[in-house]
Motif scaffolding. Sequence first.
Motif, PDB file in Angstrom:
ATOM      1  N   GLY A 212       0.802  -1.215   0.000  1.00 19.53           N
ATOM      2  CA  GLY A 212       0.000   0.000   0.000  1.00 19.53           C
ATOM      3  C   GLY A 212       0.832   1.260   0.000  1.00 19.53           C
ATOM      4  N   GLY A 213       2.002   1.177  -0.633  1.00 20.99           N
ATOM      5  CA  GLY A 213       2.877   2.334  -0.716  1.00 20.99           C
ATOM      6  C   GLY A 213       3.714   2.584   0.518  1.00 20.99           C
ATOM      7  N   LYS A 214       3.610   1.692   1.526  1.00 18.34           N
ATOM      8  CA  LYS A 214       4.373   1.868   2.764  1.00 18.34           C
ATOM      9  C   LYS A 214       5.386   0.745   2.918  1.00 18.34           C
ATOM     10  CE  LYS A 214       3.865   2.573   7.757  1.00 18.34           C
ATOM     11  NZ  LYS A 214       2.915   2.697   8.898  1.00 18.34           N
ATOM     12  N   LEU A 215       6.582   1.096   3.403  1.00 15.60           N
ATOM     13  CA  LEU A 215       7.653   0.120   3.586  1.00 15.60           C
ATOM     14  C   LEU A 215       7.501  -0.600   4.923  1.00 15.60           C
ATOM     15  CD1 LEU A 215      10.391  -1.118   2.668  1.00 15.60           C
ATOM     16  CD2 LEU A 215      11.511   0.775   3.876  1.00 15.60           C
ATOM     17  N   TYR A 216       7.456  -1.931   4.855  1.00 11.09           N
ATOM     18  CA  TYR A 216       7.442  -2.770   6.048  1.00 11.09           C
ATOM     19  C   TYR A 216       8.674  -3.670   6.022  1.00 11.09           C
ATOM     20  CZ  TYR A 216       2.562  -1.441   6.804  1.00 11.09           C
ATOM     21  OH  TYR A 216       1.406  -0.729   7.026  1.00 11.09           O
ATOM     22  N   LEU A 217       9.268  -3.861   7.178  1.00 12.35           N
ATOM     23  CA  LEU A 217      10.433  -4.729   7.304  1.00 12.35           C
ATOM     24  C   LEU A 217      10.014  -5.941   8.126  1.00 12.35           C
ATOM     25  CD1 LEU A 217      13.066  -1.947   8.085  1.00 12.35           C
ATOM     26  CD2 LEU A 217      12.382  -2.856   5.857  1.00 12.35           C
ATOM     27  N   ASN A 218       9.787  -7.052   7.443  1.00  9.56           N
ATOM     28  CA  ASN A 218       9.287  -8.250   8.110  1.00  9.56           C
ATOM     29  C   ASN A 218      10.436  -9.099   8.637  1.00  9.56           C
ATOM     30  OD1 ASN A 218       6.678  -7.484   7.395  1.00  9.56           O
ATOM     31  ND2 ASN A 218       6.715  -8.669   5.500  1.00  9.56           N
ATOM     32  N   VAL A 219      10.314  -9.545   9.874  1.00  5.13           N
ATOM     33  CA  VAL A 219      11.340 -10.418  10.425  1.00  5.13           C
ATOM     34  C   VAL A 219      11.215 -11.796   9.780  1.00  5.13           C
ATOM     35  CG1 VAL A 219      11.291  -9.178  12.628  1.00  5.13           C
ATOM     36  CG2 VAL A 219       9.982 -11.287  12.367  1.00  5.13           C
ATOM     37  N   THR A 220      12.300 -12.552   9.810  1.00  3.12           N
ATOM     38  CA  THR A 220      12.344 -13.893   9.237  1.00  3.12           C
ATOM     39  C   THR A 220      12.794 -14.874  10.315  1.00  3.12           C
ATOM     40  OG1 THR A 220      14.664 -13.697   8.566  1.00  3.12           O
ATOM     41  CG2 THR A 220      12.991 -12.879   7.012  1.00  3.12           C
ATOM     42  N   SER A 221      12.878 -16.145   9.950  1.00  2.15           N
ATOM     43  CA  SER A 221      13.336 -17.146  10.920  1.00  2.15           C
ATOM     44  C   SER A 221      14.765 -16.874  11.362  1.00  2.15           C
ATOM     45  CB  SER A 221      13.235 -18.552  10.321  1.00  2.15           C
ATOM     46  OG  SER A 221      14.026 -18.659   9.144  1.00  2.15           O
ATOM     47  N   GLY A 222      15.538 -16.184  10.500  1.00  4.10           N
ATOM     48  CA  GLY A 222      16.927 -15.885  10.825  1.00  4.10           C
ATOM     49  C   GLY A 222      17.128 -14.573  11.555  1.00  4.10           C
ATOM     50  N   THR A 223      16.048 -13.847  11.821  1.00  7.60           N
ATOM     51  CA  THR A 223      16.180 -12.545  12.479  1.00  7.60           C
ATOM     52  C   THR A 223      16.576 -12.688  13.943  1.00  7.60           C
ATOM     53  OG1 THR A 223      14.547 -11.489  11.021  1.00  7.60           O
ATOM     54  CG2 THR A 223      14.984 -10.423  13.135  1.00  7.60           C
ATOM     55  N   HIS A 224      17.626 -11.970  14.321  1.00  4.83           N
ATOM     56  CA  HIS A 224      17.992 -11.800  15.725  1.00  4.83           C
ATOM     57  C   HIS A 224      17.778 -10.325  16.049  1.00  4.83           C
ATOM     58  CE1 HIS A 224      19.736 -15.702  15.189  1.00  4.83           C
ATOM     59  NE2 HIS A 224      20.343 -15.716  16.361  1.00  4.83           N
ATOM     60  N   PHE A 225      17.373 -10.032  17.260  1.00  3.08           N
ATOM     61  CA  PHE A 225      17.236  -8.632  17.657  1.00  3.08           C
ATOM     62  C   PHE A 225      18.086  -8.376  18.891  1.00  3.08           C
ATOM     63  CE2 PHE A 225      13.975 -10.798  20.028  1.00  3.08           C
ATOM     64  CZ  PHE A 225      13.181 -11.429  19.077  1.00  3.08           C
ATOM     65  N   TYR A 226      18.816  -7.257  18.826  1.00  2.14           N
ATOM     66  CA  TYR A 226      19.741  -6.886  19.890  1.00  2.14           C
ATOM     67  C   TYR A 226      19.420  -5.477  20.368  1.00  2.14           C
ATOM     68  CZ  TYR A 226      22.459 -10.688  17.743  1.00  2.14           C
ATOM     69  OH  TYR A 226      22.866 -11.891  17.217  1.00  2.14           O
ATOM     70  N   PHE A 227      19.346  -5.307  21.673  1.00  2.93           N
ATOM     71  CA  PHE A 227      19.187  -3.976  22.227  1.00  2.93           C
ATOM     72  C   PHE A 227      20.545  -3.287  22.233  1.00  2.93           C
ATOM     73  CE2 PHE A 227      15.420  -5.817  24.796  1.00  2.93           C
ATOM     74  CZ  PHE A 227      14.641  -5.790  23.657  1.00  2.93           C
ATOM     75  N   TYR A 228      20.549  -1.973  22.371  1.00  3.54           N
ATOM     76  CA  TYR A 228      21.734  -1.158  22.106  1.00  3.54           C
ATOM     77  C   TYR A 228      22.997  -1.627  22.817  1.00  3.54           C
ATOM     78  CZ  TYR A 228      21.288   1.066  26.692  1.00  3.54           C
ATOM     79  OH  TYR A 228      21.243   1.295  28.037  1.00  3.54           O
ATOM     80  N   CYS A 229      22.870  -2.139  24.037  1.00  7.15           N
ATOM     81  CA  CYS A 229      24.053  -2.495  24.822  1.00  7.15           C
ATOM     82  C   CYS A 229      24.615  -3.862  24.449  1.00  7.15           C
ATOM     83  CB  CYS A 229      23.724  -2.462  26.308  1.00  7.15           C
ATOM     84  SG  CYS A 229      22.346  -3.538  26.774  1.00  7.15           S
ATOM     85  N   GLU A 230      23.939  -4.601  23.581  1.00  8.89           N
ATOM     86  CA  GLU A 230      24.348  -5.972  23.287  1.00  8.89           C
ATOM     87  C   GLU A 230      25.322  -6.083  22.116  1.00  8.89           C
ATOM     88  OE1 GLU A 230      20.845  -8.908  24.485  1.00  8.89           O
ATOM     89  OE2 GLU A 230      20.152  -7.396  23.051  1.00  8.89           O
ATOM     90  N   THR A 231      25.475  -5.027  21.342  1.00 10.35           N
ATOM     91  CA  THR A 231      26.419  -5.038  20.221  1.00 10.35           C
ATOM     92  C   THR A 231      27.175  -3.716  20.181  1.00 10.35           C
ATOM     93  OG1 THR A 231      24.866  -4.074  18.619  1.00 10.35           O
ATOM     94  CG2 THR A 231      24.850  -6.484  18.849  1.00 10.35           C
ATOM     95  N   ALA A 232      28.382  -3.765  19.625  1.00 11.89           N
ATOM     96  CA  ALA A 232      29.165  -2.538  19.469  1.00 11.89           C
ATOM     97  C   ALA A 232      28.476  -1.598  18.483  1.00 11.89           C
ATOM     98  CB  ALA A 232      30.573  -2.880  18.990  1.00 11.89           C
ATOM     99  N   ALA A 233      27.863  -2.167  17.431  1.00  6.17           N
ATOM    100  CA  ALA A 233      27.176  -1.347  16.432  1.00  6.17           C
ATOM    101  C   ALA A 233      25.975  -0.632  17.040  1.00  6.17           C
ATOM    102  CB  ALA A 233      26.732  -2.220  15.257  1.00  6.17           C
ATOM    103  N   GLY A 234      25.223  -1.332  17.876  1.00  2.00           N
ATOM    104  CA  GLY A 234      24.074  -0.719  18.528  1.00  2.00           C
ATOM    105  C   GLY A 234      24.487   0.355  19.514  1.00  2.00           C
ATOM    106  N   LYS A 235      25.558   0.091  20.245  1.00  2.00           N
ATOM    107  CA  LYS A 235      26.053   1.071  21.210  1.00  2.00           C
ATOM    108  C   LYS A 235      26.555   2.325  20.505  1.00  2.00           C
ATOM    109  CE  LYS A 235      29.141   1.513  25.186  1.00  2.00           C
ATOM    110  NZ  LYS A 235      30.174   0.844  26.024  1.00  2.00           N
ATOM    111  N   GLU A 236      27.232   2.132  19.372  1.00  2.00           N
ATOM    112  CA  GLU A 236      27.727   3.274  18.598  1.00  2.00           C
ATOM    113  C   GLU A 236      26.571   4.134  18.101  1.00  2.00           C
ATOM    114  OE1 GLU A 236      30.211   4.169  14.453  1.00  2.00           O
ATOM    115  OE2 GLU A 236      30.148   2.143  15.298  1.00  2.00           O
TER     116      GLU A 236
END
Length: 240
Positions: A212-236
């Motif tokens: 519908g003209g809107k971008l959605y980012l769907n998670v997959t079976s391989g998706t991991h999610f990390y909060f900011y303190c769990e990765t150097a990239a997230g902390k940066e």
Amino acid sequence: MSSYVLLANLRAGRCSNTAEVRLLRFWEARNVRKDGELMSLDMLLLDEQSTLIHGSINSSRVDTFRRRLSEGSVYSLSGFDVARANPKFRLSDSPVSIRFNDGTFFEPKTDSDKDIPTELFRFRSHEQLLALANTNRELPDIVGEVSSVRSTITDGLRGPQRVMVTLRLEGDVNVCVSMFDDRAVTFHTKFDEHVSEPRVILFTSINPKVVGGKLYLNVTSGTHFYFYCETAAGKEHYEK
């Protein structure tokens, strides 16, 4: 004794040489059309040249290798098959992928002298995500600041569970990350147990779709999610 091989030098066929790799992530790939039947155990492997490659263990061999798998650990790997990478849903830029067989040696290496990075992500900008939408070409990673979280679990609604996270990416652009059923429950549980609401979240292996003209980012079976303190990239990203 087998010789050492870099992941970038792999060619299609049986490989008897030895690679030293870090196991970044692994997950189960299931067939949703066959009641969630296990198809394989997939993983991402990384070597000291920051070459990222997709590895796969067929369901018939999962029990043989599963107990050895520990995310973040370094392994000695030999006796595996090298195949051309699937052009769809790509998880790395490598032209080949690794498949375990009955003779594959995959054991932790605690005395490795290789300087292998502890993390590697394939971030894409909003423009790149739009270009990838509905193509199924690759499953990129994203990191952004949390704007809002909506959950049918929190709302106590019946039926399929869904969580929608609005992230603000670089360039001050908002995108919606959608999670369903067990992935939604897993995220909701981790989010709910966090001491304070995380301001930055990193998602891996998402599938961009335009509906519908809107971008959605769907998670997959391989998706991991990390909060900011769990990765150097997230902390940066958090400290910007």
